[in-house]
Design an enzyme around this catalytic site. Structure first.
Site, mmCIF file in Angstrom:
data_model
loop_
_atom_site.group_PDB
_atom_site.id
_atom_site.type_symbol
_atom_site.label_atom_id
_atom_site.label_comp_id
_atom_site.label_asym_id
_atom_site.label_seq_id
_atom_site.Cartn_x
_atom_site.Cartn_y
_atom_site.Cartn_z
ATOM 1 N N HIS A 1 36.798 46.096 49.337
ATOM 2 C CA HIS A 1 37.151 46.320 47.924
ATOM 3 C C HIS A 1 36.629 47.666 47.442
ATOM 4 O O HIS A 1 35.430 47.847 47.232
ATOM 5 C CB HIS A 1 36.590 45.205 47.033
ATOM 6 C CG HIS A 1 37.098 45.281 45.627
ATOM 7 N ND1 HIS A 1 37.939 44.332 45.093
ATOM 8 C CD2 HIS A 1 36.916 46.210 44.654
ATOM 9 C CE1 HIS A 1 38.255 44.673 43.846
ATOM 10 N NE2 HIS A 1 37.632 45.816 43.551
ATOM 11 N N HIS B 1 37.893 51.639 45.233
ATOM 12 C CA HIS B 1 38.859 52.388 44.405
ATOM 13 C C HIS B 1 38.775 53.861 44.781
ATOM 14 O O HIS B 1 37.957 54.603 44.231
ATOM 15 C CB HIS B 1 38.550 52.203 42.916
ATOM 16 C CG HIS B 1 38.714 50.796 42.439
ATOM 17 N ND1 HIS B 1 39.844 50.353 41.771
ATOM 18 C CD2 HIS B 1 37.905 49.705 42.564
ATOM 19 C CE1 HIS B 1 39.711 49.064 41.492
ATOM 20 N NE2 HIS B 1 38.541 48.642 41.962
ATOM 21 N N GLN C 1 45.617 48.319 36.315
ATOM 22 C CA GLN C 1 44.294 48.327 35.663
ATOM 23 C C GLN C 1 44.297 47.685 34.274
ATOM 24 O O GLN C 1 43.361 46.992 33.895
ATOM 25 C CB GLN C 1 43.768 49.763 35.562
ATOM 26 C CG GLN C 1 42.470 49.933 34.792
ATOM 27 C CD GLN C 1 41.255 49.374 35.502
ATOM 28 O OE1 GLN C 1 40.765 49.953 36.452
ATOM 29 N NE2 GLN C 1 40.778 48.216 35.060
ATOM 30 N N HIS D 1 41.843 41.395 41.330
ATOM 31 C CA HIS D 1 40.637 41.364 40.508
ATOM 32 C C HIS D 1 40.786 40.098 39.667
ATOM 33 O O HIS D 1 41.794 39.939 38.972
ATOM 34 C CB HIS D 1 40.584 42.569 39.578
ATOM 35 C CG HIS D 1 40.246 43.859 40.250
ATOM 36 N ND1 HIS D 1 41.049 44.445 41.190
ATOM 37 C CD2 HIS D 1 39.170 44.678 40.104
ATOM 38 C CE1 HIS D 1 40.479 45.580 41.593
ATOM 39 N NE2 HIS D 1 39.343 45.744 40.952
ATOM 40 N N GLU E 1 36.676 38.696 36.337
ATOM 41 C CA GLU E 1 35.544 39.625 36.387
ATOM 42 C C GLU E 1 34.880 39.648 35.016
ATOM 43 O O GLU E 1 34.970 40.607 34.254
ATOM 44 C CB GLU E 1 36.011 41.035 36.797
ATOM 45 C CG GLU E 1 34.831 41.974 37.076
ATOM 46 C CD GLU E 1 35.255 43.373 37.507
ATOM 47 O OE1 GLU E 1 36.463 43.642 37.619
ATOM 48 O OE2 GLU E 1 34.353 44.204 37.724
ATOM 49 N N ASP F 1 33.284 48.561 45.809
ATOM 50 C CA ASP F 1 33.980 48.707 44.523
ATOM 51 C C ASP F 1 33.982 50.142 44.003
ATOM 52 O O ASP F 1 35.044 50.735 43.846
ATOM 53 C CB ASP F 1 33.404 47.748 43.465
ATOM 54 C CG ASP F 1 34.387 47.470 42.324
ATOM 55 O OD1 ASP F 1 35.566 47.860 42.436
ATOM 56 O OD2 ASP F 1 33.987 46.849 41.330
#
Ligand SMILES: [Zn+2]
Length: 430
Positions: A57, A59, A153, A211, A214, A310
């Site tokens: 995971h 970005h 997002q 996701h 969270e 992450d």
């Protein structure tokens, strides 16, 4: 004549005195005292060799953008991180994205991290991030596996063009369908988004990694729908819920039933211990909750669990260095997995479990596997998590692609050794 022969290793499963031989990019033998010669031979001196680290995971479009918008994340919350990411958008250029992603991949290789599942934001209709990361993925493919996840997002229902952006991103070669159901305008729309996105993935034969939940809301239960859709669509083994932070705060009865359902449906769980400890619990006074999913309980139920990084140097996390052992170290503490079995499980969460969840082919230390592995200045997996040591050699397809000198310290102390190293000096005394 082998291409590479590494002598006298310790393997993560505890075997010692093992040689590893590689030819034609594959591991061809794993055994004590392999006869033969090699173009290059390395004496591991009894230290640990592991298959590469895998980050399930990350970005890559956000990494190294810390400060690009000119402001730090003052509150340390997920919400401020997302707001800052929005303010960063005008500063994103193809060249900047490419430069930062490639620089992070260099760092990853130096740390023996050779596979990354990266979410890529598809909110902007230009799909600039997809375009650049698809190029980066191809460019680094000889030395690092990048898998891309289409990530909305701001949510699937955040703008009318989002369903179309998913289709375009997948047509551009994005591998996995993402989502963020807990961030949709209503709880009900979160469930609808999950169903729509799982259906899209099933139609295209793709994996799903959302996701999910969270937050610290014990009633955030989008994972329940993700689990149901996995079963309904026959997608067991191809679906992961990332973060699942609310599981920490859930009612124990509900959590136990959920864990059982996730395990039996084949839904994997990806915790992000460093990100979760940073971003969750921010609305709490004291006590402050940990906001990490229930890793030992999921593992005990038979679910696949990985730990991801992450964020590194971005609006959500101002530190990080592409070291998956930092992630395992944090996970071990947060989840109280500090016993011998727990530490081994944390090591697996950043290696073999992560590889299985993202569907990496040819992974492992057995004949026939890709000749990809890492020699660490550590005695065993627990030692590796304790020390987070240098990667003495990183091997990809039988070739050494990164080397770091052994860490030693010269002492000038009366009556004490001249030189110590963090592994052997401690071993000799204990
Ligand atoms: Zn993420």
């Amino acid at each position: 004549m082998f291409d590479l022969l590494v002598r006298n290793t310790t393997l993560p499963d505890g075997r010692t005195g093992i040689d590893i031989a590689a030819s034609g990019g594959k591991i061809v033998a794993v055994a004590p005292s392999i006869a033969g010669e090699a173009a290059r031979e390395i004496d591991a001196g009894g230290l640990l060799v592991t298959p590469p680290f895998v980050d399930a995971h990350f970005h890559l479009d956000g990494t190294l953008t810390l400060g690009l918008a000119g402001k730090p994340n003052k509150s340390g919350t997920l919400a401020e991180g997302i707001r800052l990411w929005g303010e960063t958008q005008p500063f994103l250029t193809a060249e900047g994205l490419r430069k930062r992603a490639l620089a992070y991949c260099d760092l990853a290789v130096s740390q023996g991290l050779l596979a990354i599942r990266s979410h890529v934001d598809i909110t902007d209709d230009s799909l600039l991030g997809v375009e650049v990361l698809a190029e980066v993925k191809a460019a680094v493919a000889p030395y690092l596996d990048v898998q891309l996840v289409a990530f909305p997002q701001m949510g699937y229902f955040s703008k009318p063009s989002m369903p179309g952006n998913f289709i375009r991103a997948l047509d551009m070669g994005v591998d996995v369908v993402g989502g963020i159901p807990h961030l949709e305008p209503t709880d009900a729309l979160g469930h609808l988004a999950t169903t729509a996105l799982c259906t899209l993935a099933a139609e295209r034969g793709l994996m799903v990694d959302m996701h999910c939940d969270e937050n610290d809301d014990p009633l955030s239960r989008q994972i329940e729908t993700l689990t149901y859709e996995t079963r309904r669509l026959g997608m067991g083994g191809r679906v992961a819920g990332s973060h699942l932070c609310s599981m920490h705060s859930m009612d124990n009865f509900f959590a136990a039933r959920l864990i059982e359902r996730m395990a039996s449906a084949g839904v994997a769980a990806i915790a992000n211990p460093i990100a979760n400890m940073t971003l969750q619990g921010r609305i709490d006074t004291y006590p402050k909750r940990r906001g990490m999913l229930r890793a030992p309980e999921l593992m005990a139920a038979g679910a696949a669990v990985a730990f991801g990084q992450d964020s590194v140097l971005d609006p959500w996390y101002p530190m990080g260095r592409a070291d998956m052992l930092d992630v395992a170290h944090m996970g071990a503490h947060v989840a109280h997995m500090t016993g011998d079995d727990g530490l081994r499980a944390c090591f697996a969460a950043v290696t073999e479990n992560a590889a299985r969840i993202i569907g990496l082919d040819g992974y492992g230390l057995a004949p026939g596997c890709n000749a990809d592995f890492v020699l660490l200045q550590a005695a065993d997996p627990a030692d590796a998590i304790r020390l987070r040591p240098v990667r003495l050699a990183v091997v990809r397809r039988g070739k050494v692609i990164a080397e770091t000198p052994m860490q030693t310290t010269r002492l000038a102390l009366p009556g004490r050794p001249d030189v110590i190293d963090p592994v052997r000096s401690v071993r000799a005394a204990s």
